[in-house]
Write an enzyme that holds these catalytic residues in place. Structure first.
Site, PDB file in Angstrom:
ATOM      1  N   CYS A  83      -2.213   3.599   5.233  1.00 57.67           N
ATOM      2  CA  CYS A  83      -3.434   3.693   6.041  1.00 57.67           C
ATOM      3  C   CYS A  83      -3.682   2.394   6.828  1.00 57.67           C
ATOM      4  O   CYS A  83      -3.887   1.336   6.222  1.00 57.67           O
ATOM      5  CB  CYS A  83      -4.604   4.012   5.108  1.00 57.67           C
ATOM      6  N   CYS A  86      -7.042   0.710   6.137  1.00 52.59           N
ATOM      7  CA  CYS A  86      -7.002   0.139   4.780  1.00 52.59           C
ATOM      8  C   CYS A  86      -6.289  -1.213   4.807  1.00 52.59           C
ATOM      9  O   CYS A  86      -6.751  -2.182   4.191  1.00 52.59           O
ATOM     10  CB  CYS A  86      -6.272   1.074   3.813  1.00 52.59           C
TER      11      CYS A  86
END
Length: 160
Positions: A83, A86
């Protein structure tokens, strides 16, 4: 024919010799990295479902009653390694964990490794952050944000 065989043997010997010297160097680099990691303090601790039940909340035994088990408030980062947002938040979380060390505990949960734990909290978007105060329900925040906004939320929900 003999020349070709000699050439192949010499070439193979050179490849083996080259790979052996590289391996020793790689072992040394790996050993230094391991020693450095041992000496560094882990500020954001990975959390499995079992550890969550022991350190954060035993939601399995008490699904209708949230009770925080920690001795300091905590931030839980629900993330995935693939991600982008993230990965963008990771250094911010590390910085805040260092700045708030001793006041707030920082955990991270890889949703791909712990799908049951993520599912138990309805995590459908990552990154999602659970801010767990000493008393009361956790506050959930979704998406990437800048450091000042994240720190402000931590102070509001966990350090008031």
């Amino acid at each position: 024919m003999k020349k070709i065989l000699v050439f192949v043997l010499l070439f193979s010997g050179l490849l083996l010799a080259g790979s052996c010297s590289g391996t020793g160097k790689n072992k040394e680099v790996a050993q230094n990295s391991t020693e450095q990691a041992i000496n560094e303090k882990v500020l954001v601790k990975p959390l499995s479902q079992t550890e969550f039940l022991q350190k954060v909340s035993d939601y399995a035994s008490n699904p209708d009653d949230w009770k925080y088990l920690g001795d300091k408030p905590c931030v839980i980062d629900f993330y995935a390694t693939w991600c982008g947002p993230c990965r963008q938040m990771s250094p911010i979380i590390e910085e805040l964990a260092g700045e708030l060390e001793g006041k707030v505990i920082f955990y991270k949960v890889d949703v791909d490794q712990e799908p049951e734990l993520a599912g138990a909290f309805g995590i459908q978007s990552i990154p999602t952050f659970a801010l767990c105060p000493m008393e009361g329900e956790p506050h959930f925040m979704m998406g990437a944000m800048d450091k000042s906004a994240f720190k402000e939320a931590i102070e509001k929900y966990l350090l008031k």
